[in-house]
Design a protein around this motif. Structure first.
Motif, PDB file in Angstrom:
ATOM      1  N   TYR A  60      28.989  46.465  47.819  1.00 52.27           N
ATOM      2  CA  TYR A  60      29.439  45.536  46.482  1.00 52.27           C
ATOM      3  C   TYR A  60      30.969  44.945  46.985  1.00 52.27           C
ATOM      4  N   ALA A  61      31.427  45.419  47.695  1.00 47.95           N
ATOM      5  CA  ALA A  61      32.454  43.503  48.634  1.00 47.95           C
ATOM      6  C   ALA A  61      31.874  42.447  49.109  1.00 47.95           C
ATOM      7  N   TRP A  62      31.000  43.194  49.842  1.00 47.03           N
ATOM      8  CA  TRP A  62      29.937  42.781  50.938  1.00 47.03           C
ATOM      9  C   TRP A  62      29.082  41.432  50.104  1.00 47.03           C
ATOM     10  N   LEU A  63      28.916  41.969  48.768  1.00 46.83           N
ATOM     11  CA  LEU A  63      27.599  41.297  48.156  1.00 46.83           C
ATOM     12  C   LEU A  63      28.799  39.693  47.009  1.00 46.83           C
ATOM     13  N   SER A  64      30.328  40.553  46.720  1.00 48.81           N
ATOM     14  CA  SER A  64      30.852  40.056  46.487  1.00 48.81           C
ATOM     15  C   SER A  64      31.421  38.311  47.008  1.00 48.81           C
ATOM     16  N   ILE A  65      31.296  38.899  48.831  1.00 45.35           N
ATOM     17  CA  ILE A  65      31.619  38.143  49.545  1.00 45.35           C
ATOM     18  C   ILE A  65      30.308  36.960  49.943  1.00 45.35           C
ATOM     19  N   LEU A  66      29.463  37.507  49.664  1.00 41.10           N
ATOM     20  CA  LEU A  66      28.092  36.443  49.997  1.00 41.10           C
ATOM     21  C   LEU A  66      28.463  35.275  48.323  1.00 41.10           C
ATOM     22  N   LEU A  67      28.585  36.772  47.241  1.00 43.32           N
ATOM     23  CA  LEU A  67      28.543  35.469  46.226  1.00 43.32           C
ATOM     24  C   LEU A  67      29.632  34.670  46.451  1.00 43.32           C
ATOM     25  N   LEU A  77      32.158  39.098  33.220  1.00 41.68           N
ATOM     26  CA  LEU A  77      32.368  38.151  34.206  1.00 41.68           C
ATOM     27  C   LEU A  77      31.669  37.445  34.800  1.00 41.68           C
ATOM     28  N   ILE A  78      31.230  38.376  35.946  1.00 41.85           N
ATOM     29  CA  ILE A  78      29.742  37.782  36.940  1.00 41.85           C
ATOM     30  C   ILE A  78      28.583  37.403  36.249  1.00 41.85           C
ATOM     31  N   LEU A  79      28.125  38.383  35.055  1.00 42.19           N
ATOM     32  CA  LEU A  79      27.348  37.855  34.186  1.00 42.19           C
ATOM     33  C   LEU A  79      27.317  36.315  33.428  1.00 42.19           C
ATOM     34  N   SER A  80      28.302  36.157  33.267  1.00 39.75           N
ATOM     35  CA  SER A  80      28.517  34.684  32.328  1.00 39.75           C
ATOM     36  C   SER A  80      27.575  33.247  33.541  1.00 39.75           C
ATOM     37  N   ASN A  81      27.622  32.317  32.169  1.00 40.27           N
ATOM     38  CA  ASN A  81      27.341  31.555  32.597  1.00 40.27           C
ATOM     39  C   ASN A  81      28.381  30.635  33.071  1.00 40.27           C
ATOM     40  N   ARG A  82      29.055  30.733  32.972  1.00 37.97           N
ATOM     41  CA  ARG A  82      30.169  29.796  33.456  1.00 37.97           C
ATOM     42  C   ARG A  82      30.945  29.714  34.515  1.00 37.97           C
ATOM     43  N   HIS A  83      30.928  28.679  35.419  1.00 39.86           N
ATOM     44  CA  HIS A  83      31.286  29.202  37.005  1.00 39.86           C
ATOM     45  C   HIS A  83      33.226  29.491  37.196  1.00 39.86           C
ATOM     46  N   THR A  84      33.238  29.400  36.284  1.00 38.02           N
ATOM     47  CA  THR A  84      34.446  29.316  36.350  1.00 38.02           C
ATOM     48  C   THR A  84      35.353  31.020  36.188  1.00 38.02           C
ATOM     49  N   LEU A  85      34.360  31.565  35.141  1.00 35.78           N
ATOM     50  CA  LEU A  85      34.166  33.104  34.907  1.00 35.78           C
ATOM     51  C   LEU A  85      33.618  33.770  36.117  1.00 35.78           C
ATOM     52  N   ARG A  86      32.621  33.599  35.997  1.00 36.00           N
ATOM     53  CA  ARG A  86      31.831  34.009  37.829  1.00 36.00           C
ATOM     54  C   ARG A  86      32.871  34.124  38.705  1.00 36.00           C
ATOM     55  N   THR A  87      33.748  32.943  39.286  1.00 33.43           N
ATOM     56  CA  THR A  87      34.547  32.951  40.159  1.00 33.43           C
ATOM     57  C   THR A  87      35.474  34.043  40.056  1.00 33.43           C
ATOM     58  N   LEU A  88      35.800  34.007  38.550  1.00 36.54           N
ATOM     59  CA  LEU A  88      36.905  35.253  39.281  1.00 36.54           C
ATOM     60  C   LEU A  88      36.680  36.284  38.557  1.00 36.54           C
ATOM     61  N   GLY A  89      35.222  36.719  38.185  1.00 39.31           N
ATOM     62  CA  GLY A  89      35.234  38.342  38.126  1.00 39.31           C
ATOM     63  C   GLY A  89      34.255  38.245  39.904  1.00 39.31           C
ATOM     64  N   LEU A  90      33.579  37.969  40.529  1.00 39.73           N
ATOM     65  CA  LEU A  90      33.408  37.911  41.690  1.00 39.73           C
ATOM     66  C   LEU A  90      34.927  37.915  42.424  1.00 39.73           C
ATOM     67  N   THR A  91      35.393  37.710  41.987  1.00 34.90           N
ATOM     68  CA  THR A  91      37.203  37.790  43.234  1.00 34.90           C
ATOM     69  C   THR A  91      37.778  39.462  42.718  1.00 34.90           C
ATOM     70  N   LEU A  92      37.574  39.618  41.863  1.00 36.00           N
ATOM     71  CA  LEU A  92      37.984  41.099  41.271  1.00 36.00           C
ATOM     72  C   LEU A  92      37.049  41.786  41.834  1.00 36.00           C
ATOM     73  N   SER A  93      35.564  41.387  41.674  1.00 37.67           N
ATOM     74  CA  SER A  93      34.850  42.452  42.062  1.00 37.67           C
ATOM     75  C   SER A  93      35.522  42.912  43.744  1.00 37.67           C
ATOM     76  N   LEU A  94      35.476  41.591  44.561  1.00 40.75           N
ATOM     77  CA  LEU A  94      36.100  41.949  45.756  1.00 40.75           C
ATOM     78  C   LEU A  94      37.190  42.189  46.133  1.00 40.75           C
ATOM     79  N   VAL A  95      38.118  42.493  45.371  1.00 39.68           N
ATOM     80  CA  VAL A  95      39.920  42.888  45.777  1.00 39.68           C
ATOM     81  C   VAL A  95      39.804  44.751  45.337  1.00 39.68           C
ATOM     82  N   TRP A  96      38.971  44.901  43.574  1.00 44.08           N
ATOM     83  CA  TRP A  96      38.438  46.382  42.962  1.00 44.08           C
ATOM     84  C   TRP A  96      37.819  47.091  44.040  1.00 44.08           C
ATOM     85  N   SER A  97      36.833  46.020  45.109  1.00 45.39           N
ATOM     86  CA  SER A  97      35.771  47.168  45.770  1.00 45.39           C
ATOM     87  C   SER A  97      36.547  47.538  47.397  1.00 45.39           C
TER      88      SER A  97
END
Length: 215
Positions: A157-164, A97-117
């Motif tokens: 990982y969580a810090w990078l997710s927040i930045l993005l 999801l983070i590697l996706s070219n679609r903004h919505t999917l990237r945002t979902l991936g980063l949100t999951l990344s933050l929570v899971w991290s």
């Protein structure tokens, strides 16, 4: 003058955009690698929760430790194959999801990344061992140290997710201190201060750290 400022502004935007893309691709790739490593045969055996998760839980405050240990023994270990498959799938999904070219999917991936991290930092990395340092008053296996991984990969990982997740137009790189530019440096500065704790200069303190790593 105005043309010069415009050129500098365009260059800054280019730096921000390329930096965000570099961080995003790196974070996504790390999650994919983590997910692939989670599929190793040993991860589907009880040795994973017993030898990896169990020791990390020991750094948690006692009430949380007892509850987490009960969950681990009652639900996770008996069904480790199912849980590990879910863990691997989730991490692979986050990376894709983070590697996706679609903004919505990237945002979902980063949100999951933050929570899971955050979840991993607490229960798989034992808060980076912070509780052991601030509450126990002594040095023992699990004490925070740069030598045993403090402050914890999941926290980074969580810090990078927040930045993005911060919109690109809100990135501020100028000024004496920029959370975007200097946040990681501040985090490692705190880690260095922990490493300079008086007990870290004793033979007992160093022996405890290396004994923990050998175990």
């Amino acid at each position: 003058m105005s043309q010069t400022l415009t050129t500098l502004g365009d260059r800054m935007l280019g730096v921000v955009s390329s930096s965000r893309r570099f961080i995003r691709i790196g974070l996504g790739a790390l999650w994919v690698i983590d997910g692939a490593l989670q599929l190793q045969p040993a991860m589907f055996t009880p040795s994973f929760p017993v030898n990896v998760v169990g020791p990390a839980l020991q750094s948690l405050p006692n009430p949380i430790y007892e509850y987490s240990l009960s969950i681990l023994q009652t639900y996770i270990i008996p069904h480790i194959s199912i849980w590990n498959t879910l863990f691997a799938f989730l991490q692979l999904l986050i990376g894709v999801l983070i590697l996706s070219n679609r903004h919505t999917l990237r945002t979902l991936g980063l949100t999951l990344s933050l929570v899971w991290s955050g979840f991993l930092w607490v229960f798989a990395e034992g808060l980076g061992g912070i509780y052991a340092s601030t509450m126990s008053g002594g040095v023992f296996p699990g004490t925070p140290s740069l030598l045993n991984g403090f402050p914890g990969a999941a926290l980074l990982y969580a810090w990078l997710s927040i930045l993005l997740l911060i919109p690109e137009h809100k990135w501020r790189l100028e000024g004496v201190f920029s959370p975007i530019r200097d946040g990681a440096a501040a985090l490692f500065a705190v880690s260095t201060l922990v490493q300079l704790s008086p007990l870290m200069w004793t033979a007992y303190g160093q022996a405890s750290i290396f004994t923990a790593n050998l175990d």
